[in-house]
Motif scaffolding. Structure first.
Motif, mmCIF file in Angstrom:
data_model
loop_
_atom_site.group_PDB
_atom_site.id
_atom_site.type_symbol
_atom_site.label_atom_id
_atom_site.label_comp_id
_atom_site.label_asym_id
_atom_site.label_seq_id
_atom_site.Cartn_x
_atom_site.Cartn_y
_atom_site.Cartn_z
ATOM 1 N N PRO A 1 0.750 -1.190 -0.021
ATOM 2 C CA PRO A 1 0.067 0.095 -0.015
ATOM 3 C C PRO A 1 0.653 1.220 0.175
ATOM 4 O O PRO A 1 2.044 1.155 0.433
ATOM 5 C CB PRO A 1 -0.738 0.000 1.461
ATOM 6 C CG PRO A 1 -0.774 -1.450 1.851
ATOM 7 C CD PRO A 1 0.584 -2.215 1.293
ATOM 8 N N GLY B 1 1.827 8.288 -4.558
ATOM 9 C CA GLY B 1 0.640 8.394 -3.762
ATOM 10 C C GLY B 1 -0.035 9.775 -3.984
ATOM 11 O O GLY B 1 -1.340 9.899 -3.897
ATOM 12 N N SER C 1 -3.402 4.213 -4.409
ATOM 13 C CA SER C 1 -3.493 3.450 -3.185
ATOM 14 C C SER C 1 -2.335 2.479 -3.066
ATOM 15 O O SER C 1 -1.999 2.040 -2.049
ATOM 16 C CB SER C 1 -4.829 2.798 -3.045
ATOM 17 O OG SER C 1 -5.193 1.883 -3.709
ATOM 18 N N HIS C 2 -1.666 1.880 -3.988
ATOM 19 C CA HIS C 2 -0.983 0.783 -4.016
ATOM 20 C C HIS C 2 0.288 1.006 -5.308
ATOM 21 O O HIS C 2 -0.068 1.604 -6.063
ATOM 22 C CB HIS C 2 -1.536 -0.753 -4.364
ATOM 23 C CG HIS C 2 -2.508 -1.097 -3.047
ATOM 24 N ND1 HIS C 2 -3.816 -0.777 -2.832
ATOM 25 C CD2 HIS C 2 -2.068 -1.954 -2.159
ATOM 26 C CE1 HIS C 2 -4.124 -1.058 -1.851
ATOM 27 N NE2 HIS C 2 -3.206 -2.121 -1.094
#
Length: 295
Positions: free
Chosen positions: A133, A255, A260-261
């Motif tokens: 993440p 980010g 999100s990942h």
């Protein structure tokens, strides 16, 4: 008898047929059968393409060679009819016994393993996709004598190619990149120089390392995801901790794009890189395997 044709350049219609075949295999198997290099190679003349045709004239199977290595895929509705075996035989004939033959299998599936073993191939290389993440990133500051700026196409090409070749001198694919490989990627819709981070010496702008990020758009039910596309540090100008700091800088950039990942690809045998990515919170998500048959 299965008909296999080889060519150095595909027509637009043939390239579209290969992409459609790959999409059908992806839908059936849940894994993309062609890597980025394989897809990019459909538009150029760096690969040797092999096309297996079904009795009805449809494209039943496809393989390519880049040097002695390549990828192979058979349409789900034409499997178990000899197309994969014919493509392997044609690839071996192209090499003429000059060097071993290597093919990638994506996903480490039992069917691919059984096919490879039956054809005399052995497992020779493992590539991991790792993910984490983009929340709760560690704080890894850059060395004091380093600043980060964006890559400038046309200005930084030669310096980057030099650092890339030195950083990946022993890598069988990445270390061989030339200007044409850069240009192919500059033309891709995902290319964003703002996400191509260069670590430089503030005194003279000398390139010390880089983190080239990539964003994969949302597809089907999968959300968009970022990637540590290429990360490298010049072994001749090493700054302690620069690799980790560049990793985090690029992840923070991803980010900031609202992702999100993030994912990355790393050789299982690259213990130093694997250890770095584990320290940064990455875990194994999937596995690709290269199979080799001696000449």
């Amino acid at each position: 008898m299965t008909d296999v044709r080889s060519t150095d350049r595909l027509t637009p219609a043939e390239a579209a047929a290969v992409l459609a075949l790959a999409a059908a295999a992806d839908e059936a198997d849940g894994v993309q059968p062609l890597s980025e290099d394989g897809v990019l190679g459909l538009r150029g003349d760096a690969h040797r393409h092999l096309l297996s045709t079904a009795d009805d004239g449809d494209l039943a199977g496809y393989a390519y060679l880049s040097g002695t290595s390549g990828e192979l895929v058979v349409h789900p509705k034409h499997r178990l009819r000899g197309h994969g075996t014919a493509l392997l035989a044609a690839a071996g004939a192209l090499l003429g016994g000059d060097g071993g033959l290597q093919f990638w299998a994506h996903g480490d599936e039992p069917a691919a393993r059984a096919f490879a073993e039956k054809a005399g191939f052995t497992r020779s290389r493992v590539l991991w996709q790792m993910r984490r993440p983009l929340a709760d990133l560690p704080d890894v500051p850059l060395p004091a004598d380093v600043r980060v700026r964006a890559f400038v196409p046309g200005q930084d090409d030669a310096a980057w190619l030099g650092v890339n070749s030195r950083a990946f001198a022993h890598h069988p694919e990445q270390g061989r990149w030339a200007e044409g490989d850069l240009r192919l990627r500059f033309a891709e819709p995902w290319f964003d120089p703002a996400g191509f981070l260069l670590a430089v010496d503030p005194a003279d702008d000398h390139l010390l390392g880089f983190h080239w990020t990539k964003v994969h758009p949302a597809e089907g039910g999968e959300p968009a995801i970022g990637e540590i596309y290429v990360l490298g540090v010049d072994p001749g100008g090493h700054r302690r901790g620069l690799g980790a700091a560049l990793s985090v800088a690029g992840l923070r950039h991803l980010g900031g794009r609202g992702l999100s990942h993030a994912l990355l690809y790393v050789d299982e045998s690259n213990t130093a890189a694997v250890a770095l990515y584990r320290r940064l919170g990455f875990e194994i998500h999937s596995t690709d395997v290269q199979y080799t048959r001696a000449s």
